[in-house]
Design a protein around this motif. Structure first.
Motif, PDB file in Angstrom:
ATOM      1  N   LYS B 189       2.487  -5.166  -2.086  1.00 20.20           N
ATOM      2  CA  LYS B 189       3.769  -4.451  -1.971  1.00 20.20           C
ATOM      3  C   LYS B 189       3.996  -3.479  -3.138  1.00 20.20           C
ATOM      4  CE  LYS B 189       6.572  -8.178  -3.920  1.00 20.20           C
ATOM      5  NZ  LYS B 189       6.073  -9.549  -3.796  1.00 20.20           N
ATOM      6  N   LYS B 193       3.224   1.471   0.821  1.00 20.73           N
ATOM      7  CA  LYS B 193       4.516   1.810   1.412  1.00 20.73           C
ATOM      8  C   LYS B 193       4.482   1.492   2.909  1.00 20.73           C
ATOM      9  CE  LYS B 193       8.607   3.788   1.310  1.00 20.73           C
ATOM     10  NZ  LYS B 193       9.717   3.043   0.673  1.00 20.73           N
ATOM     11  N   ASP B 195       4.984  -0.674   6.698  1.00 20.76           N
ATOM     12  CA  ASP B 195       4.234  -1.698   7.423  1.00 20.76           C
ATOM     13  C   ASP B 195       2.841  -1.171   7.730  1.00 20.76           C
ATOM     14  OD1 ASP B 195       5.741  -3.885   7.656  1.00 20.76           O
ATOM     15  OD2 ASP B 195       6.456  -3.503   9.701  1.00 20.76           O
TER      16      ASP B 195
END
Lengths: 324, 327
Positions: B189, B193, B195
């Motif tokens: 994470k 950036k 999904d």
């Protein structure tokens, strides 16, 4: 024998190999439009399954050749300009050159990568590199550098029929040059240099784009009663060491002409071999005529200044022996 | 995003998958112990906690279907039918290793089982899989190709190129992103950036985002995605969320100055274990675990008895054609 242009000889080899073996396929950016002309007409004859226009995605295309070759195809990838090899370099250096070893010999990779190399046409630094030194250093790739239409045709046939990955680097801007090409299905073996001129005074080793000017220089030398032996290597991997060393044994002097940048060039590698294995034959220092370690400039005069020329080769030969 | 399918594996299938998951776990635990004992010349990258993904997917594959794997590939290899002892021998650097001792842990390959190879270059297998899928399409077969890669590899540009080409040419490729939350030593994470599975969306590729620690969910999704591909629908994309129980590589603690995960995260992650989740559903689980333990121990011991390859083995394996009879 028939007279044809360099680019037509490449085209002939592609046509004949694709007709000969259904497993030969060709992919690449604009292979349909064929700006160089070497892939012209293939899609009409063999269809889009065997001649496939691709997106501009070199990093993927080089990797795809590995997958397709490991799956039973003889794949030819046309990369247009040899600088684009760098964009696709991960799969070349990390996959193509290594997987036959890393899989313990489970796979062989019948891959041919075609690209045009070299300067002299103001295409600027990103379209005029001579990249074979980095490829030679990988240890898993064959490299063919033809200098005549006949060799282009015969070496490309050998490349496509080989089960090992091969880079076929055509000298840029020479596509229009004419030469005799045999009608018959003739291959040129890898690792066997040609001797367009035999002589006893000095050995001139050349490859690909340099051969034309080396032959011009040789004529000038001959007119001054200096008899050079010209060795056109045809492939850099494998390298015909035997022919180089036996020529040096005869002449005692060697000049190597190479369009690569000097540091770790083909010329410097050959120099090292001659020192290692032929030191006892040498009557003078080895001379290399190469490109200084700098990118190719755009302005024609600046570019011309860097590329090996008849004048530079002639001068290098003449510095070897004052008795000429 | 696709809805989850509701077909379920039979009891036998479930038991078979359990056995394989336990085999992978036991094998990797043994490899870690061997590594600590100095019996693996190189490091090992373990996939503990991720077993359900390759096992669930592979149960829908045949030997003619092919996979490309990555540096965390022991499970992919075994689940696809690779030989256990030959893998141990490879990782111990022996001549009878599956790659003759030339590849090692990160590079186990067995072409006869459709394992085109694992890869030490993050994302390196994706373009190779695209080439294999291109060959499958040209062959006119309905065999498919699976490429396993991680969340880290999703940030390689080559993924976008391959999504484009496979969608454009409708190639039979299943993208399986094993999202274990870590890009080597960085929490994904912090370097990613959005999904990951949404990266396939603009290409019109069907996407499933699943819990990769639930074997039944993986099995169901795998079946549906693979059916889509076999029926000529082109590529599919599964993002399976999981958690890497081990570090990036076996003995990273020796080179790391401080831990990059909290104790709390470790505790939660270890509890969310695909084998723990599945065990209550399996009759005779304990016996299976014992049988597997013995089998793995035997394979490892047999592999350690092997002999290393000839010192000059490497040179002989290059250039199958060019230097025939040269060495």
């Amino acid at each position: 024998m028939v007279q044809m242009r360099f680019i037509q000889a490449i085209n002939k080899a592609l046509f004949e190999e694709m007709a000969r073996d259904d497993k030969v396929i060709l992919i690449g950016e604009d292979v349909e439009a064929s700006i160089f002309g070497d892939t012209r007409g293939l899609i009409e004859r063999f269809g889009p399954n065997r001649v496939r226009n691709t997106p501009i995605s070199e990093a993927t295309l080089t990797g795809m050749t590995v997958g397709a070759a490991a799956s039973g195809y003889r794949i030819v990838l046309h990369m247009m300009f040899s600088n684009f090899i760098y964009t696709g370099f991960d799969a070349i250096a990390n996959q193509m050159a290594k997987l036959p070893l890393m899989t313990g010999g489970q796979i062989s990779l019948p891959i041919t990568v075609i690209a045009s190399y070299g300067g002299g046409r103001s295409t600027a630094a990103q379209h005029s590199d001579t990249p074979y030194p980095v490829l030679m250093n990988l240890g898993g790739l064959n490299i063919a550098v033809p200098s005549t239409p006949a060799d282009a045709c015969g070496l490309l046939k050998s490349a496509i029929r080989s089960n090992d990955p091969t880079f076929f680097l055509e000298p840029g801007g020479r596509g229009g040059e004419m030469g005799e090409v045999p009608d018959e299905d003739i291959t040129v073996p890898f690792g066997v240099a040609s001797l367009p001129i035999k002589g006893k005074d000095v050995t001139l080793v050349t490859m690909g784009s340099c051969t034309k000017i080396v032959l011009e220089t040789a004529q000038q030398l001959i007119s001054k009663d200096v008899n050079p032996e010209v060795i056109d290597l045809r492939t850099l991997v494998p390298l015909d060491k035997k022919t180089i060393l036996s020529s040096v044994k005869k002449t005692g002097k060697i000049v190597i002409i190479d369009e690569a940048r000097d540091t770790c060039s083909a010329a410097s590698h050959i120099s090292a071999i001659v020192v290692d294995e032929g030191f006892q034959y040498l009557k003078a220092p080895i001379r290399r005529v190469t490109v200084p370690d700098t990118p190719m400039p755009y302005a024609p005069n600046s570019e011309k200044y860097l590329i090996p020329s008849v004048e530079r080769i002639y001068k290098a030969v003449m510095t070897l022996n004052k008795s000429y | 995003m696709k809805k989850l399918p509701n077909n379920i594996p039979t009891k036998d299938e479930l038991q078979k998958m359990f056995r394989m998951m336990v085999t992978i776990r036991e094998t990797e635990n043994t490899l870690l112990a061997s590594n600590k004992a100095g019996n693996t010349p190189g490091q090992v990258h373990l996939s503990n906690g991720q077993e359900a993904i390759c096992v669930g997917i592979s149960s829908h594959l045949t030997d003619e279907d092919q996979i490309t794997s990555n540096h965390r590939g022991h499970g992919h290899f075994l689940a696809k039918g690779g030989n256990l002892k030959a893998m141990f021998s490879e990782i111990y650097g022996m001549a009878d290793g599956v790659c003759g001792g030339m590849g090692g842990s990160m590079h186990v390959a067995d072409l006869s089982k459709g394992i085109v190879g694992a890869n030490g270059i993050v994302g390196g297998g994706i373009s190779i899989a695209t080439g294999v899928a291109f060959a499958k399409k040209l062959d006119g077969s309905n065999h498919i190709v699976v490429t396993y890669f991680g969340d880290g590899a999703s940030n390689q540009g080559v993924l976008m190129e391959c999504l484009n080409i496979t969608a454009l040419w409708k190639l039979p490729l299943l993208f399986v992103c094993e999202n274990n939350g870590y890009s080597e030593f960085s929490p994904t994470k912090t370097v990613t950036k959005g999904d990951i599975s949404m990266r396939a969306k603009p290409f019109g590729i069907p996407i499933w985002q699943i819990n990769g620690n639930e074997i039944i969910e993986v099995w169901q999704t795998g079946q549906e995605a693979i059916e889509h591909i076999r029926s000529g629908g082109g590529p599919a994309f599964i993002e399976a969320k999981t958690w890497r129980q081990s570090g990036h590589f076996s003995r990273e603690n020796l080179v790391l100055q401080k831990p990059y995960r909290t104790e709390e995260e470790e505790k939660e992650g270890l509890a969310d274990d695909p084998i723990i989740h599945l065990t209550p559903k399996i009759d005779g689980a304990e016996l299976i675990m014992k049988e597997v333990k013995d089998e793995v121990e035997r394979a490892s011991k047999a592999a350690l008895m092997g002999t290393p390859p000839a010192s000059n083995a490497a040179k002989k394996l290059m250039f199958s054609d060019t230097y025939k009879g040269y060495y």
